[in-house]
Enzyme design. Structure first.
Site, mmCIF file in Angstrom:
data_model
loop_
_atom_site.group_PDB
_atom_site.id
_atom_site.type_symbol
_atom_site.label_atom_id
_atom_site.label_comp_id
_atom_site.label_asym_id
_atom_site.label_seq_id
_atom_site.Cartn_x
_atom_site.Cartn_y
_atom_site.Cartn_z
ATOM 1 N N ASP A 67 56.137 39.624 57.746
ATOM 2 C CA ASP A 67 56.463 40.494 56.837
ATOM 3 C C ASP A 67 55.354 41.652 56.471
ATOM 4 O O ASP A 67 54.062 41.318 56.018
ATOM 5 C CB ASP A 67 56.920 40.057 55.247
ATOM 6 C CG ASP A 67 57.502 41.334 54.522
ATOM 7 O OD1 ASP A 67 58.421 41.307 54.482
ATOM 8 O OD2 ASP A 67 56.718 41.547 53.779
ATOM 9 N N TYR A 98 51.135 48.585 52.501
ATOM 10 C CA TYR A 98 50.130 47.720 52.714
ATOM 11 C C TYR A 98 49.068 48.015 53.392
ATOM 12 O O TYR A 98 47.710 47.416 53.594
ATOM 13 C CB TYR A 98 50.656 46.252 53.502
ATOM 14 C CG TYR A 98 51.821 45.507 52.349
ATOM 15 C CD1 TYR A 98 51.928 45.924 51.464
ATOM 16 C CD2 TYR A 98 52.407 44.605 53.229
ATOM 17 C CE1 TYR A 98 53.055 45.259 50.743
ATOM 18 C CE2 TYR A 98 53.597 44.035 52.602
ATOM 19 C CZ TYR A 98 53.800 44.119 51.240
ATOM 20 O OH TYR A 98 54.718 43.549 50.561
ATOM 21 N N LYS A 148 58.684 47.952 55.369
ATOM 22 C CA LYS A 148 59.098 48.578 54.311
ATOM 23 C C LYS A 148 58.816 50.111 54.287
ATOM 24 O O LYS A 148 57.443 50.277 54.369
ATOM 25 C CB LYS A 148 58.850 47.612 52.965
ATOM 26 C CG LYS A 148 59.323 46.293 53.318
ATOM 27 C CD LYS A 148 59.077 45.601 51.917
ATOM 28 C CE LYS A 148 57.640 44.850 51.723
ATOM 29 N NZ LYS A 148 57.333 43.792 52.647
ATOM 30 N N HIS A 195 61.324 49.722 49.960
ATOM 31 C CA HIS A 195 60.323 48.764 49.338
ATOM 32 C C HIS A 195 60.798 48.477 47.766
ATOM 33 O O HIS A 195 60.554 47.546 47.397
ATOM 34 C CB HIS A 195 59.019 49.426 49.516
ATOM 35 C CG HIS A 195 57.917 48.378 49.318
ATOM 36 N ND1 HIS A 195 56.695 48.106 49.997
ATOM 37 C CD2 HIS A 195 58.026 47.110 48.394
ATOM 38 C CE1 HIS A 195 56.030 47.162 49.617
ATOM 39 N NE2 HIS A 195 56.706 46.553 48.824
#
Length: 272
Positions: free
Chosen positions: A42, A47, A72, A105
């Site tokens: 994931d 990120y 996401k 997200h």
């Protein structure tokens, strides 16, 4: 490995979360996880590690088709044209033609959900992703999303661990054939000294983290613990050789409290 099946998707029950991992260390952890038997990774645009995750995937030598990969879309890309462009940029960073799952997200009340879901469904039809879903959606938003989406939604990814009751969200997901994917499944390490989990773990010769993850898997939930330590990678996946009793499952569920949430909702746009 067990799988959670939802609206045509087969999601491995244990995966690797990569929030706060980056650079070579992220790539190494992804590579090692896949070599240990993980088949669910994931990541997310926000990120800032999609390139590293892709590097780890290639270095592992595991066939791409054997890995369930999720990314996401961040909330500032929810306008239809922005969403498609941002997914293509994610694929470019990953150096892949498609991912297995693209999620919204967080909810964004400033862009009509129907428009965003329309763009997400279009990304699926274009072949950019095999499946679509949402993350951090409330029960009311799950109902709205399921009614508005022209393509099946396969999951809602939310914080879920023994200290946070997500029964209502789970029930809403079940009603629409969606899986629940649990992030922060070991409560950011809070569980390691929990007496209930220690006692149950002692009975099964398992750690509190392994008890937590088994508790989630037995609810047909997919869990994505994050770790940067190889020994923890091995520990987190070694949960398929025992089973919790109904009494043990109930005792773990009883740990939930109204103040159990760990996520800071100031991290994302608010919704009504």
């Amino acid at each position: 490995m067990l799988f959670v099946e939802a609206n045509g998707a087969k999601i491995p029950a244990i995966g690797l979360g990569t929030w706060e991992l980056s650079g070579r260390s992220c790539a190494r952890v992804v590579e090692q996880a896949l070599r240990l038997g993980y088949r669910h990774i994931d990541t997310a645009q926000v990120y800032d590690n999609e390139r590293d995750v892709g590097d780890g995937l290639r270095a592992s030598g595991v066939r791409r088709d054997d890995v369930f990969l999720t990314t996401k879309v961040w909330t500032n890309h929810f306008a239809p044209h922005d969403l498609e462009r941002s997914v293509k940029e994610s694929l470019a960073r990953l150096r892949l033609p498609a991912v297995d799952l693209v999620l919204l997200h967080w909810p964004n009340p400033h862009v009509p959900l129907e428009e965003t879901l329309g763009a997400l469904a279009h990304a699926k039809r274009m072949g950019l992703t095999r499946h679509i879903g949402v993350s951090n959606f409330t029960v009311a938003l799950i109902e709205q999303a399921a009614a508005l989406s022209s393509e099946p939604l396969v999951c809602n990814q939310v914080e879920y661990h023994p200290y946070l009751d997500q029964a209502k969200v789970r029930a809403a997901c079940d009603q629409h054939g969606m899986a629940l994917v649990a992030y922060s499944p070991i409560a950011k390490g809070r569980i390691k000294s929990d007496q209930t989990l220690l006692e149950i773990g002692h009975a099964h010769h398992k750690t509190p983290a392994q008890i937590c993850l088994r508790w989630l898997v037995q609810q047909n939930v997919s869990a994505i613990p994050r770790t940067s330590r190889v020994e923890r990678l091995s520990e987190n996946i070694e949960i398929f050789d025992f089973e919790l009793s109904d009494d043990e499952m109930g005792a773990i569920s009883a740990l939930a409290s109204p103040k159990g949430r760990l996520t800071d909702f100031g991290f994302a746009p608010k919704w009504d």
